[in-house]
Design an enzyme around this catalytic site. Structure first.
Site, PDB file in Angstrom:
ATOM      1  N   HIS A 208       0.861  -1.198   0.000  1.00  0.00           N
ATOM      2  CA  HIS A 208       0.000   0.000   0.000  1.00  0.00           C
ATOM      3  C   HIS A 208       0.890   1.239   0.000  1.00  0.00           C
ATOM      4  CE1 HIS A 208      -2.759   3.073   1.555  1.00  0.00           C
ATOM      5  NE2 HIS A 208      -3.750   2.279   1.197  1.00  0.00           N
TER       6      HIS A 208
ATOM      7  N   CYS B 132      -3.759   2.490  -4.320  1.00  0.00           N
ATOM      8  CA  CYS B 132      -4.709   3.275  -3.536  1.00  0.00           C
ATOM      9  C   CYS B 132      -4.802   4.680  -4.129  1.00  0.00           C
ATOM     10  CB  CYS B 132      -4.279   3.337  -2.071  1.00  0.00           C
ATOM     11  SG  CYS B 132      -5.372   4.366  -1.054  1.00  0.00           S
TER      12      CYS B 132
ATOM     13  N   HIS C 252      -7.614   0.199  -4.044  1.00  0.00           N
ATOM     14  CA  HIS C 252      -8.414   1.020  -3.133  1.00  0.00           C
ATOM     15  C   HIS C 252      -8.891   2.199  -3.956  1.00  0.00           C
ATOM     16  CE1 HIS C 252      -6.311  -0.157   0.929  1.00  0.00           C
ATOM     17  NE2 HIS C 252      -6.943  -1.167   0.364  1.00  0.00           N
TER      18      HIS C 252
ATOM     19  N   ASP D  42     -12.432   1.758  -0.182  1.00  0.00           N
ATOM     20  CA  ASP D  42     -11.538   2.373   0.814  1.00  0.00           C
ATOM     21  C   ASP D  42     -12.383   3.170   1.808  1.00  0.00           C
ATOM     22  OD1 ASP D  42      -9.043   2.413   1.906  1.00  0.00           O
ATOM     23  OD2 ASP D  42      -8.160   3.881   0.582  1.00  0.00           O
ATOM     24  N   HIS D  43     -12.063   4.423   2.043  1.00  0.00           N
ATOM     25  CA  HIS D  43     -12.844   5.164   3.053  1.00  0.00           C
ATOM     26  C   HIS D  43     -14.130   5.735   2.454  1.00  0.00           C
ATOM     27  CE1 HIS D  43      -8.550   6.153   4.590  1.00  0.00           C
ATOM     28  NE2 HIS D  43      -8.836   4.887   4.716  1.00  0.00           N
TER      29      HIS D  43
ATOM     30  N   TYR E 147     -14.409   4.334   8.056  1.00  0.00           N
ATOM     31  CA  TYR E 147     -14.977   3.023   7.746  1.00  0.00           C
ATOM     32  C   TYR E 147     -16.419   2.826   8.220  1.00  0.00           C
ATOM     33  CZ  TYR E 147     -10.395   1.753   6.070  1.00  0.00           C
ATOM     34  OH  TYR E 147      -9.241   1.709   5.342  1.00  0.00           O
TER      35      TYR E 147
END
Ligand code: DNO
Ligand code: MN
Length: 389
Positions: free
Chosen positions: A235, A273, A300, A347-348, A364
């Site tokens: 990542h 990501c 991501h 992802d978020h 999350y």
């Protein structure tokens, strides 16, 4: 046509978002880790299978391990690092033995992702994670009191930080320290003293030596991963630039080409990501997808919006500075070229609607990620039509 595999990060049985919620969001794959196993220790086959059974009981699949964390002694290549690498390899082999196809990790010194606010208010009332240079400087210079901290910021940032420090209440300063030091969710919060001690470990480590340590580690674990049949996905640094005087070596295109060439093993790959990489204006994301190509093992997908000073907040998945249409198009093209489906997760997401009343893991909560997943799913369907033509 190969579609992406829709996955969702789940923090295990203590996650306020249940596996049933995940199914209702429409994901089929789970991304999880054994957060109860201490940092650096072995993941046994028994423990992995226990988690796997919980996931499969709900009709879901454990698609990606995120993350097996890398012990600080491995990143600094000091102390018992050899022992920790052996333990890591055992965990890799055990995950492979349980048929989990991908393992994610990161090589960020000291902290996982760093933000300065977890509740930055959007115009629509939802809350986002935010990174602000002046706040980071307030933390660094006045709370952490790191040696030479002042000189690592521009005069403009340092002056603003001095002013802001005077205006912040004790409560605001404590909250800022908690956010910056939060580290990986699920880990206990550290004190500034502990953090200074950790930073001290990197006093003699510059980007070149951290890069060497990364390649040494990747060579070791790639062999174990290749033999046992599992892929590795590093990542990127989040944010993708040096902070708190620490070196960073997984931030930009040249970083990726360096270690992918140096440890040229097909299992040695990347978790692409977009939210992390997109926080630097220097990164051209669609081009990076093309360049990293088949070494992308996991995705991501999220967005960020930056200002001229380099501060950024996490934007709606299809809003913000990342051209998600162009990025997803490159990913889909890549998938058709290599005849495979890559797992992605939203992802978020923003904390929004009912989740505003709930205690959630920062980034999350359920609804914001559900929205992101749904938007990306729609984008993918539309793009697949254009690619067929
Ligand atoms: C940030 C998150 C990170 C990530 C780990 C991977 O973008 O995705 O917490 O999970 O850094 O090791
Ligand atoms: Mn990420």
């Amino acid at each position: 046509m190969f579609k992406m595999e829709q996955t969702w990060r789940w923090y295990g049985p203590d996650d306020p978002v249940s596996l049933q919620d995940v199914k209702q969001a429409g994901a089929t794959g789970i991304v999880t880790a054994l957060h109860h196993i201490p940092h650096g220790e072995i993941w046994t086959i028994e423990e992995i299978n226990k988690r796997k059974a919980e996931v499969e009981k709900e009709g879901l699949k454990w698609s990606v391990v995120e993350s097996i964390t890398v012990h600080e002694s491995i990143k600094t290549r000091t102390g018992n690092y050899k022992e920790y690498i052996e333990k890591y390899k055992t965990s890799v082999r055990n995950a492979a033995a349980c048929n989990i196809p991908v393992i994610t990790y990161n090589f960020m010194p000291v902290n996982d992702w760093t933000r300065t606010t977890l509740s930055y208010k959007m115009p629509d009332g939802s809350l986002a994670l935010y990174f602000n240079w002046v706040d980071l400087a307030v933390f660094d210079i006045y709370i952490l009191k790191r040696k030479n901290a002042e000189t690592s910021y521009s005069e403009n940032i340092a002056t603003q930080a001095e002013e802001r420090y005077k205006n912040y209440s004790k409560h605001q300063l404590e909250a800022l320290a908690d956010v910056v030091m939060a580290g990986i969710p699920g880990e206990k919060k550290g004190s500034t003293k502990e953090m200074l001690k950790k930073l001290e470990l990197y006093a003699d480590i510059d980007a070149d030596s951290l890069r060497d340590n990364l390649c040494y580690f990747q060579k070791e674990i790639s062999e174990a991963a290749e033999e046992s049949g599992v892929k590795l996905a590093i990542h990127p640094d989040d944010p993708p630039f040096p902070i708190l005087g620490l070196p960073r070596v997984v931030s930009k295109a040249s970083d990726f080409s360096y270690f992918l060439n140096k440890v040229d093993n097909s299992v040695n790959g990347v978790c692409f990501c977009t939210g992390s990489l997109g926080a630097s204006a220097d990164n051209n994301l669609p081009q990076m997808v093309k360049d990293i190509g088949e070494k992308i093992h996991f995705l991501h997908l999220r967005n960020v919006a930056k200002d001229e000073e380099g501060n950024f907040y996490e934007a709606d998945h299809l809003g913000g500075d990342n051209d998600m249409v162009a990025i997803v198009k490159e990913i889909l093209t890549l998938q058709q070229e290599y005849n495979k489906s890559l797992p992605f997760r939203p992802d978020h997401g923003h904390q929004m609607l009912d989740d505003l009343k709930k205690k959630t893991n920062p980034g999350y909560s359920a609804i914001g990620r559900l929205r992101g997943l749904a938007e990306i799913r729609g984008l993918e369907l539309g793009l697949l039509e254009t690619l067929k033509a």
